[in-house]
Design an enzyme around this catalytic site. Sequence first.
Site, PDB file in Angstrom:
ATOM      1  N   GLY A  69     -84.865 -54.716 -16.430  1.00 31.26           N
ATOM      2  CA  GLY A  69     -84.764 -53.606 -17.367  1.00 31.26           C
ATOM      3  C   GLY A  69     -86.104 -52.928 -17.556  1.00 31.26           C
ATOM      4  N   GLY A 118     -82.492 -57.976 -15.698  1.00 26.89           N
ATOM      5  CA  GLY A 118     -81.305 -57.140 -15.802  1.00 26.89           C
ATOM      6  C   GLY A 118     -80.475 -57.103 -14.534  1.00 26.89           C
ATOM      7  N   GLU A 141     -88.351 -63.832 -17.840  1.00 26.85           N
ATOM      8  CA  GLU A 141     -88.709 -63.257 -19.135  1.00 26.85           C
ATOM      9  C   GLU A 141     -89.838 -63.993 -19.843  1.00 26.85           C
ATOM     10  OE1 GLU A 141     -84.899 -61.629 -17.920  1.00 26.85           O
ATOM     11  OE2 GLU A 141     -85.659 -63.685 -18.000  1.00 26.85           O
ATOM     12  N   ASP A 149     -81.991 -63.234 -20.983  1.00 25.29           N
ATOM     13  CA  ASP A 149     -80.871 -62.591 -21.664  1.00 25.29           C
ATOM     14  C   ASP A 149     -79.868 -62.116 -20.618  1.00 25.29           C
ATOM     15  OD1 ASP A 149     -82.554 -60.529 -20.731  1.00 25.29           O
ATOM     16  OD2 ASP A 149     -82.010 -59.182 -22.375  1.00 25.29           O
TER      17      ASP A 149
END
Length: 352
Positions: A69, A118, A141, A149
């Site tokens: 992302g 992502g 991350e 996530d």
Amino acid sequence: MTDTEAATVLVRTDSSLGRITLNRPRAINALDLGMIEQITAALTAWVDDTDVQTVLIDGAGDRGLCAGGDVRALYDSITAGHPDHIAEFFRAEYAMNALIAEYPKPIVVFADGITMGGGIGLAGHAAVRIVTERSRLAMPETRIGFTPDVGGTWLLGRAPGRLGEYFGLTGQSMSAADALYLGFADHHVPSENLDGLRDALATRADPGTPNELTLLFDETPEPSQLPAARVWIDEAFSADTVGEIMQRLRESDAQDAATALATLEELSPTALAVTLDAVREARTMSGVREALEGEYRRVMWFGHSHPDLVEGIRAQLVDKDRNPKWQPATVADLPPDAGAPARAYVPEPALF
């Protein structure tokens, strides 16, 4: 610049195949909010379109499906005093992830090349997940003071042994064989065969399912080294806390244990504690949607309540000094149950 060059997502149909191609190759197809909205709109439109039987998601260029992302935009929102803006991005992205996981038609994803963050949210929950000899998958991350996530904790929580904790905490990348062993992928197709598989998905009626078609192009990769590594990984990463994991790594005779320890010592202690808690909570959950809700609590807590996310992005992507100042600075300084505040956070607005 042509319309195709300007469009960040290419959406079209080819016979009964709905095609979605991420089209930011210079950014390794990193996702921004507009791309997420376009992908969601296409998938939503095809749910009731009887002409579309299968969906294929891939990425433009030869570097990867999706590098993740747009975390720089996340940094800008928080530092500008607008942490509420991050909810808009994450709610849209996680709704897309849930849509892929629950989609009523087969979604095939080519996780060719770099597929991280992502990108795992796009590829990891699809019905037919394809990797190649170029694939490098990761949930990195913790490298920016954050936590996995996009439903990544659901996948990590179901990996064999304690590999979920290992890959979640270290952010280590997976080869194609690793991804197959971990449960992040279903098939290995050599990259030179992807064009043939695309054509077959659009034109061939026999065999009858995308999974069966893919088997025609599937080749066994070189074996993963992870089964052998599980001896030391399971021993170390089954410990109750990050501090105990690191102590077991110090005491291990395995050469790779020292490398894992060196990695953990560089990362945000808080991010490590939150990630360990998240992976273990996801292991008890019922599905991707529930895991996304747990992740949303944690990412919103970081965005609103903890400085390590902004500091990690600053050090890695903004100033690029690679010298983050974590708070607290060491795992020894973490409070007991350091993952609890993020686990208990109640974000507004709610995710679903």
